[in-house]
Design a protein around this motif. Structure first.
Motif, PDB file in Angstrom:
ATOM      1  N   TRP A  15       0.830  -1.196   0.000  1.00  0.00           N
ATOM      2  CA  TRP A  15       0.000   0.000   0.000  1.00  0.00           C
ATOM      3  C   TRP A  15       0.868   1.251   0.000  1.00  0.00           C
ATOM      4  CZ3 TRP A  15      -4.205   2.576  -0.827  1.00  0.00           C
ATOM      5  CH2 TRP A  15      -4.443   3.773  -0.176  1.00  0.00           C
ATOM      6  N   HIS A  16       0.564   2.190  -0.867  1.00  0.00           N
ATOM      7  CA  HIS A  16       1.264   3.476  -0.912  1.00  0.00           C
ATOM      8  C   HIS A  16       0.207   4.548  -1.145  1.00  0.00           C
ATOM      9  CE1 HIS A  16       3.880   6.747  -1.924  1.00  0.00           C
ATOM     10  NE2 HIS A  16       4.976   5.987  -1.869  1.00  0.00           N
ATOM     11  N   ALA A  17      -0.013   5.372  -0.130  1.00  0.00           N
ATOM     12  CA  ALA A  17      -1.099   6.359  -0.192  1.00  0.00           C
ATOM     13  C   ALA A  17      -0.921   7.356  -1.326  1.00  0.00           C
ATOM     14  CB  ALA A  17      -1.193   7.101   1.142  1.00  0.00           C
ATOM     15  N   GLY A  18       0.320   7.582  -1.755  1.00  0.00           N
ATOM     16  CA  GLY A  18       0.571   8.574  -2.798  1.00  0.00           C
ATOM     17  C   GLY A  18       0.632   8.003  -4.198  1.00  0.00           C
ATOM     18  N   ASP A  19       0.461   6.688  -4.340  1.00  0.00           N
ATOM     19  CA  ASP A  19       0.552   6.049  -5.658  1.00  0.00           C
ATOM     20  C   ASP A  19      -0.855   5.860  -6.218  1.00  0.00           C
ATOM     21  OD1 ASP A  19       1.072   4.626  -7.919  1.00  0.00           O
ATOM     22  OD2 ASP A  19       2.157   2.986  -6.947  1.00  0.00           O
ATOM     23  N   ASN A  20      -1.256   6.729  -7.107  1.00  0.00           N
ATOM     24  CA  ASN A  20      -2.563   6.632  -7.747  1.00  0.00           C
ATOM     25  C   ASN A  20      -2.454   6.272  -9.230  1.00  0.00           C
ATOM     26  OD1 ASN A  20      -4.268   7.399  -5.483  1.00  0.00           O
ATOM     27  ND2 ASN A  20      -3.311   9.428  -5.668  1.00  0.00           N
ATOM     28  N   ASN A  21      -1.307   5.731  -9.613  1.00  0.00           N
ATOM     29  CA  ASN A  21      -1.095   5.363 -11.002  1.00  0.00           C
ATOM     30  C   ASN A  21      -1.627   3.951 -11.248  1.00  0.00           C
ATOM     31  OD1 ASN A  21      -0.205   5.608 -13.653  1.00  0.00           O
ATOM     32  ND2 ASN A  21       1.840   4.827 -13.173  1.00  0.00           N
ATOM     33  N   TRP A  22      -2.941   3.808 -11.115  1.00  0.00           N
ATOM     34  CA  TRP A  22      -3.563   2.491 -11.252  1.00  0.00           C
ATOM     35  C   TRP A  22      -3.630   2.067 -12.715  1.00  0.00           C
ATOM     36  CZ3 TRP A  22      -4.123   0.265  -6.692  1.00  0.00           C
ATOM     37  CH2 TRP A  22      -4.298   1.064  -5.562  1.00  0.00           C
ATOM     38  N   LYS A  23      -3.411   0.790 -12.943  1.00  0.00           N
ATOM     39  CA  LYS A  23      -3.597   0.252 -14.289  1.00  0.00           C
ATOM     40  C   LYS A  23      -5.087   0.298 -14.639  1.00  0.00           C
ATOM     41  CE  LYS A  23       0.403  -2.820 -14.486  1.00  0.00           C
ATOM     42  NZ  LYS A  23       1.104  -2.253 -13.311  1.00  0.00           N
ATOM     43  N   SER A  24      -5.389   0.606 -15.869  1.00  0.00           N
ATOM     44  CA  SER A  24      -6.785   0.635 -16.294  1.00  0.00           C
ATOM     45  C   SER A  24      -7.291  -0.799 -16.447  1.00  0.00           C
ATOM     46  CB  SER A  24      -6.921   1.376 -17.620  1.00  0.00           C
ATOM     47  OG  SER A  24      -6.318   0.631 -18.664  1.00  0.00           O
ATOM     48  N   PRO A  25      -8.610  -1.014 -16.364  1.00  0.00           N
ATOM     49  CA  PRO A  25      -9.147  -2.354 -16.633  1.00  0.00           C
ATOM     50  C   PRO A  25      -8.742  -2.875 -18.010  1.00  0.00           C
ATOM     51  CG  PRO A  25     -10.829  -0.967 -15.630  1.00  0.00           C
ATOM     52  CD  PRO A  25      -9.664  -0.075 -15.931  1.00  0.00           C
ATOM     53  N   LYS A  26      -8.665  -1.993 -18.990  1.00  0.00           N
ATOM     54  CA  LYS A  26      -8.256  -2.406 -20.330  1.00  0.00           C
ATOM     55  C   LYS A  26      -6.823  -2.923 -20.322  1.00  0.00           C
ATOM     56  CE  LYS A  26      -8.036  -0.745 -25.123  1.00  0.00           C
ATOM     57  NZ  LYS A  26      -8.331   0.383 -26.042  1.00  0.00           N
ATOM     58  N   THR A  27      -5.939  -2.259 -19.574  1.00  0.00           N
ATOM     59  CA  THR A  27      -4.544  -2.700 -19.491  1.00  0.00           C
ATOM     60  C   THR A  27      -4.450  -4.070 -18.842  1.00  0.00           C
ATOM     61  OG1 THR A  27      -3.684  -0.441 -19.411  1.00  0.00           O
ATOM     62  CG2 THR A  27      -2.285  -2.176 -18.506  1.00  0.00           C
TER      63      THR A  27
ATOM     64  N   GLN B 280      -1.798 -11.341 -23.004  1.00  0.00           N
ATOM     65  CA  GLN B 280      -0.390 -11.612 -23.251  1.00  0.00           C
ATOM     66  C   GLN B 280       0.064 -12.864 -22.506  1.00  0.00           C
ATOM     67  OE1 GLN B 280       2.048  -8.193 -22.511  1.00  0.00           O
ATOM     68  NE2 GLN B 280       3.901  -9.120 -23.358  1.00  0.00           N
ATOM     69  N   ALA B 281      -0.389 -13.037 -21.276  1.00  0.00           N
ATOM     70  CA  ALA B 281      -0.041 -14.240 -20.521  1.00  0.00           C
ATOM     71  C   ALA B 281      -0.666 -15.475 -21.159  1.00  0.00           C
ATOM     72  CB  ALA B 281      -0.499 -14.091 -19.071  1.00  0.00           C
ATOM     73  N   ALA B 282      -1.921 -15.347 -21.601  1.00  0.00           N
ATOM     74  CA  ALA B 282      -2.612 -16.490 -22.194  1.00  0.00           C
ATOM     75  C   ALA B 282      -1.958 -16.931 -23.495  1.00  0.00           C
ATOM     76  CB  ALA B 282      -4.078 -16.142 -22.439  1.00  0.00           C
ATOM     77  N   SER B 283      -1.505 -15.969 -24.309  1.00  0.00           N
ATOM     78  CA  SER B 283      -0.910 -16.328 -25.597  1.00  0.00           C
ATOM     79  C   SER B 283       0.428 -17.032 -25.421  1.00  0.00           C
ATOM     80  CB  SER B 283      -0.724 -15.080 -26.468  1.00  0.00           C
ATOM     81  OG  SER B 283       0.275 -14.233 -25.932  1.00  0.00           O
ATOM     82  N   GLY B 284       1.106 -16.798 -24.292  1.00  0.00           N
ATOM     83  CA  GLY B 284       2.359 -17.487 -24.013  1.00  0.00           C
ATOM     84  C   GLY B 284       2.192 -18.675 -23.094  1.00  0.00           C
ATOM     85  N   ARG B 285       0.918 -19.027 -22.834  1.00  0.00           N
ATOM     86  CA  ARG B 285       0.574 -20.163 -21.968  1.00  0.00           C
ATOM     87  C   ARG B 285       1.239 -20.028 -20.599  1.00  0.00           C
ATOM     88  NH1 ARG B 285      -2.391 -24.559 -23.025  1.00  0.00           N
ATOM     89  NH2 ARG B 285      -2.091 -26.440 -21.804  1.00  0.00           N
ATOM     90  N   GLY B 286       1.055 -18.869 -19.999  1.00  0.00           N
ATOM     91  CA  GLY B 286       1.590 -18.624 -18.671  1.00  0.00           C
ATOM     92  C   GLY B 286       0.505 -18.138 -17.727  1.00  0.00           C
ATOM     93  N   ASN B 287       0.912 -17.788 -16.518  1.00  0.00           N
ATOM     94  CA  ASN B 287       0.002 -17.245 -15.518  1.00  0.00           C
ATOM     95  C   ASN B 287       0.301 -15.774 -15.282  1.00  0.00           C
ATOM     96  OD1 ASN B 287      -1.365 -19.664 -14.983  1.00  0.00           O
ATOM     97  ND2 ASN B 287       0.162 -20.285 -13.473  1.00  0.00           N
ATOM     98  N   LEU B 288      -0.719 -15.039 -14.875  1.00  0.00           N
ATOM     99  CA  LEU B 288      -0.554 -13.653 -14.465  1.00  0.00           C
ATOM    100  C   LEU B 288      -0.819 -13.567 -12.971  1.00  0.00           C
ATOM    101  CD1 LEU B 288      -0.164 -10.620 -15.067  1.00  0.00           C
ATOM    102  CD2 LEU B 288      -2.642 -10.488 -15.444  1.00  0.00           C
ATOM    103  N   LEU B 289       0.210 -13.186 -12.212  1.00  0.00           N
ATOM    104  CA  LEU B 289       0.064 -12.921 -10.790  1.00  0.00           C
ATOM    105  C   LEU B 289      -0.079 -11.408 -10.639  1.00  0.00           C
ATOM    106  CD1 LEU B 289       2.135 -14.399  -7.864  1.00  0.00           C
ATOM    107  CD2 LEU B 289       1.740 -11.951  -8.017  1.00  0.00           C
ATOM    108  N   LEU B 290      -1.270 -10.967 -10.239  1.00  0.00           N
ATOM    109  CA  LEU B 290      -1.559  -9.536 -10.165  1.00  0.00           C
ATOM    110  C   LEU B 290      -1.685  -9.145  -8.706  1.00  0.00           C
ATOM    111  CD1 LEU B 290      -2.094  -7.018 -11.894  1.00  0.00           C
ATOM    112  CD2 LEU B 290      -4.531  -7.593 -11.805  1.00  0.00           C
ATOM    113  N   ASN B 291      -0.727  -8.363  -8.207  1.00  0.00           N
ATOM    114  CA  ASN B 291      -0.665  -8.011  -6.797  1.00  0.00           C
ATOM    115  C   ASN B 291      -1.682  -6.934  -6.425  1.00  0.00           C
ATOM    116  OD1 ASN B 291       0.885  -7.752  -4.096  1.00  0.00           O
ATOM    117  ND2 ASN B 291       0.815  -5.666  -4.894  1.00  0.00           N
ATOM    118  N   ILE B 292      -2.300  -7.118  -5.261  1.00  0.00           N
ATOM    119  CA  ILE B 292      -3.148  -6.088  -4.659  1.00  0.00           C
ATOM    120  C   ILE B 292      -2.571  -5.780  -3.282  1.00  0.00           C
ATOM    121  CG2 ILE B 292      -5.448  -5.542  -3.784  1.00  0.00           C
ATOM    122  CD1 ILE B 292      -6.586  -7.481  -5.837  1.00  0.00           C
ATOM    123  N   GLY B 293      -2.109  -4.556  -3.063  1.00  0.00           N
ATOM    124  CA  GLY B 293      -1.552  -4.178  -1.772  1.00  0.00           C
ATOM    125  C   GLY B 293      -2.643  -3.690  -0.839  1.00  0.00           C
ATOM    126  N   PRO B 294      -3.012  -4.473   0.207  1.00  0.00           N
ATOM    127  CA  PRO B 294      -4.064  -4.021   1.118  1.00  0.00           C
ATOM    128  C   PRO B 294      -3.644  -2.798   1.933  1.00  0.00           C
ATOM    129  CG  PRO B 294      -3.113  -6.115   1.855  1.00  0.00           C
ATOM    130  CD  PRO B 294      -2.461  -5.774   0.556  1.00  0.00           C
TER     131      PRO B 294
END
Length: 234
Positions: free
Chosen positions: A47-59, A66-80
């Motif tokens: 968590w970083h209160a000053g970081d508002n550079n969120w990825k868009s849903p489209k991104t 991109q992960a699916a085309s390379g037959r991999g996994n996407l680990l997407l972090n959420i900082g509580p």
């Protein structure tokens, strides 16, 4: 010692020893072995209160593709947050991505390796200026990040296409296949591109696309120079 305690365990390569899978961090890089790309929702893992550079849903959807085309996994972090709650932007982004997956998940889940590989003959697909691909079985999917207008031209399609439709709605499009060239009548000047739009291509055989985008394999005929037989209309 780990394998003696749990023979079926999977170990990544971050301990300095060869692992069972790779874990590229902050970027997506497929490999011939199992892999999982580790990404963040903004610019920080925690968590970083000053970081508002969120990825868009489209991104995020594009990362999934991109992960699916390379037959991999996407680990997407959420900082509580310090109180353990999930930041509202994360909830909003993931809800939007979930809505998209309900309509377009067929192009992501159980996909096959269909990434671009400019250095070996392993890659089965190429790229376009309007989007990138995924595939499974006798189907491939074009994830459009920009709308091409009323007509979309694809070259290097090394399989016979039987049907083209909008994955989210099932709307079918007319097309002409002339050897390795597809001309698709989308009949729209503009489409809402706030999220990726996925075109579904049904084919008679496992798909392969070779457009020679920035790379020339001397052992593969160049799609732009091959003779064109008579047109086949659908």
């Amino acid at each position: 010692m780990v394998r003696s305690l749990q023979p079926g365990i999977l170990v990544n390569g971050r301990c300095g020893l060869p692992g069972d899978f790779s874990t590229p961090e902050g970027h997506i890089a497929s490999s011939e072995t199992m892999w999982e790309s580790c990404m963040t929702m903004n610019n920080n893992w925690g968590w970083h209160a000053g970081d508002n550079n969120w990825k868009s849903p489209k991104t995020v959807c594009q990362l999934l593709r991109q992960a699916a085309s390379g037959r991999g996994n996407l680990l997407l972090n959420i900082g509580p947050k310090p109180d353990g709650s999930i930041p509202q932007p994360c909830i909003d982004i993931l809800n939007k991505v979930g809505e998209w997956l309900k309509l377009n998940g067929q192009s992501i889940y159980d996909s096959e390796r269909f990434d671009v590989d400019a250095y070996t003959s392993r890659g089965r697909s190429d790229w376009t200026h309007h989007g990138f691909f995924t595939a499974r079985g006798n189907n491939f999917y074009l994830h459009l990040h920009s709308w091409p207008g009323k007509t979309l031209i694809l070259t290097g399609i090394q399989c016979k296409v039987k049907e083209i439709s909008l994955l989210a709605s099932g709307k079918k499009y007319q097309f002409v296949q002339n050897f390795q060239k597809l001309a698709i009548n989308l009949n729209e000047d503009f489409h809402d591109m706030s999220m990726p739009v996925v075109l579904h291509f049904k084919t008679e055989s496992p798909p392969s696309i070779y457009r020679s985008g920035g790379y020339r394999d001397p052992n593969v005929p160049h799609c732009r120079y091959d003779p064109l037989p008579s047109e086949v209309k659908h």
